[in-house]
Design an enzyme around this catalytic site. Structure first.
Site: not given
Ligand code: GLN
Length: 493
Positions: A84, A159, A183
């Protein structure tokens, strides 16, 4: 006869590693096949923000030289993987999916990047993601869309969307992502692969661009449970450069992997099955639970009564921590710097231009929640809810060994379907967030295809603190029964 490039990219990480160990394959062939596959498919998938072909070729050549000397660093030695774009990579652009970090080349590697390279893995590039890991669909990437390999008109989840899409599209054999509120598990579930969020503190966060520091955790994504176990074995362990890193010895995640589900107590939380879950998703989840029963596991009804406060608590704590972490992007030290007449104007203009709508929303929410007069009412209260969520799990684990349920209420939704309504987007995290609030390990394992849409459905398993081994064993037991999903067609939208 030499294997074709698509045969090579379809190999599991374990198979690719075994081929290298037997000297039936070279890292160069695998690396070239991965790069060719990325070249053929990534205009459609959009998983990569940066392909580091030259570095990958050099790393593969070194792996082949080691192999020629009879040296082998690990099962990953010579195998193409990707990370990532939240992980710092020395000399290689690291954007966190944000314009504000455009042009930043970190002077150091994240701990997990070091560990992958010390294991001999060949990193072929940096993967697409929601800006600063804020999002559930990868649509907050400041650079480009990432698409679900099973249906290019749908989101890969976020994400870590690029990580999941790249693995599902057979571009790489494994990838790393981060999970702050779901995510890793959400995109793994949407893209039909396996993704694990380890216990908070199990994997070093050193060199990971920080989002919400008390929740962020690094973890692997791959096409099989075994591959996830292999990757976790290489990245887990103490790191004195991360103050929250655990000194607990790393378990052997492979030793008990085939142990089955006989006698396993699988907790089924009442609150995760009270409506709101798509009927087809629920059917797949219930079918997976039935498989566990058939395998000799015992289903136990449990209660996680504070589930309903999870989203509210998380969307105070995560923005509060983000507002503090993102204060460092001021145009002075990293990436973008806007031209302006004075220093204050430069700060303001850089942040105005460099940050997207979601990080701005979170900075405002978080700054508000932390401000004098509101701290007790919001942040402190959210932290108290966090304790209650943790206690729910503590009580549940008196009765069961793993908690099982859906990863998300739906399968991968269509691109654009939720971008106008941030709250709708936040709701995708309802089942994943409590695991982060409680600092526990959680994973997503494919449990079948959704009858109406043909999209993958993931079963979520949450385990006791530092009990990744049981989670992996339970996931493997299901995987053996369900079998591999058909590979994605990369169909045009
Ligand atoms: N969807 C969650 C957020 O927007 C989790 C994102 C994540 O785990 N980085 O914060």
């Amino acid at each position: 006869m030499t294997a074709s490039s698509t045969e090579l990219t379809a190999l599991s990480l374990r198979e690719a590693g075994a081929g290298l160990a037997a000297r039936a394959l070279s890292s160069r062939e695998l690396g070239d096949a991965a790069l060719a596959r990325i070249g053929e498919t990534d205009a459609r998938v959009g998983a990569f923000l940066e392909v580091t072909a030259e570095r990958a070729r050099a790393a593969a050549a070194e792996a082949d030289q080691r192999a020629a000397r009879g040296e082998r660093r690990s099962e990953l030695d010579g195998v193409p993987v990707a990370v990532k774009d939240l992980f710092s990579t020395k000399g290689v652009p690291t954007t966190a999916g944000s314009r504000i970090l455009e042009g930043w080349r970190p002077p150091f590697d994240a701990a997990v990047v070091e560990r992958l390279e010390q294991s001999g893995a060949v990193i072929v590039g940096k993967l697409n993601m929601d800006e600063f890991a804020m999002g559930s669909s990868n649509e907050n990437s400041a650079y480009k869309a990432c698409r679900n390999p099973y249906d290019l008109s749908r989101t890969p989840g976020g994400s870590s969307g690029g990580s999941a899409a790249s693995v599902a599209a057979r571009q790489v054999h494994g990838a790393l992502g981060t999970d702050t509120g779901g995510s890793i598990r959400l995109p793994a579930s949407f893209c039909g692969i396996v993704g694990l969020k380890p216990t908070y503190g199990r994997v070093s966060r050193y060199g990971v661009v920080a989002f919400a520091s008390s929740l962020d955790q690094v973890g692997p994504l791959a096409r099989s449970v075994e591959d996830v176990a292999l990757l976790l074995s290489r990245i887990a362990g103490h790191d004195p450069r991360d103050m929250t890193s655990s000194t607990r010895p790393v378990e052997d995640y492979l030793a008990g992997l085939e142990g089955g589900a006989q006698g396993l107590r699988v907790g089924v939380p009442r609150e995760w099955f009270q409506g709101g879950v798509d009927a087809g998703v629920e059917r797949s989840i219930r079918a997976a639970l039935a498989v566990y029963e058939k395998l000799g596991a015992k289903l136990v009804e449990i209660s996680l009564p504070h589930t309903k406060y999870g989203i509210a608590a998380y969307y105070l704590i995560a923005p509060a921590e983000a507002s503090s972490n993102l204060a460092r992007y001021d145009g002075v030290r990293f990436g973008l710097r806007a031209e302006a007449k004075g220093l204050k104007e430069m700060y303001a203009e850089t942040r105005e231009r460099g940050l997207g709508a979601e990080p701005k929303r979170r900075i405002m929410l978080g700054t508000y929640a932390l401000s004098a007069g509101y701290y007790d009412a919001y942040y402190l209260r959210a932290q108290k809810v966090r304790t209650l969520v943790r206690r729910d799990f503590d009580a549940a684990f008196e009765k069961c060994d793993v908690v099982a349920g859906p990863v998300a209420p739906t399968v991968a939704f269509h691109l654009g379907a939720r971008t106008q309504d941030p709250l709708q987007m936040y709701l995708a995290d309802v089942f994943t967030i409590t695991c982060n609030l409680a600092a526990l390990p959680g994973l997503s394992v494919p449990c079948g295809l959704h009858a109406e849409t043909g999209m993958p459905v993931g079963l979520q398993l949450v385990g006791r603190s530092f009990d990744e081994a049981t989670l992996l064993r339970a996931a493997r037991a299901l995987e053996r029964e369900v079998g591999a999903l058909p590979p994605p067609a990369l169909g045009t939208p």
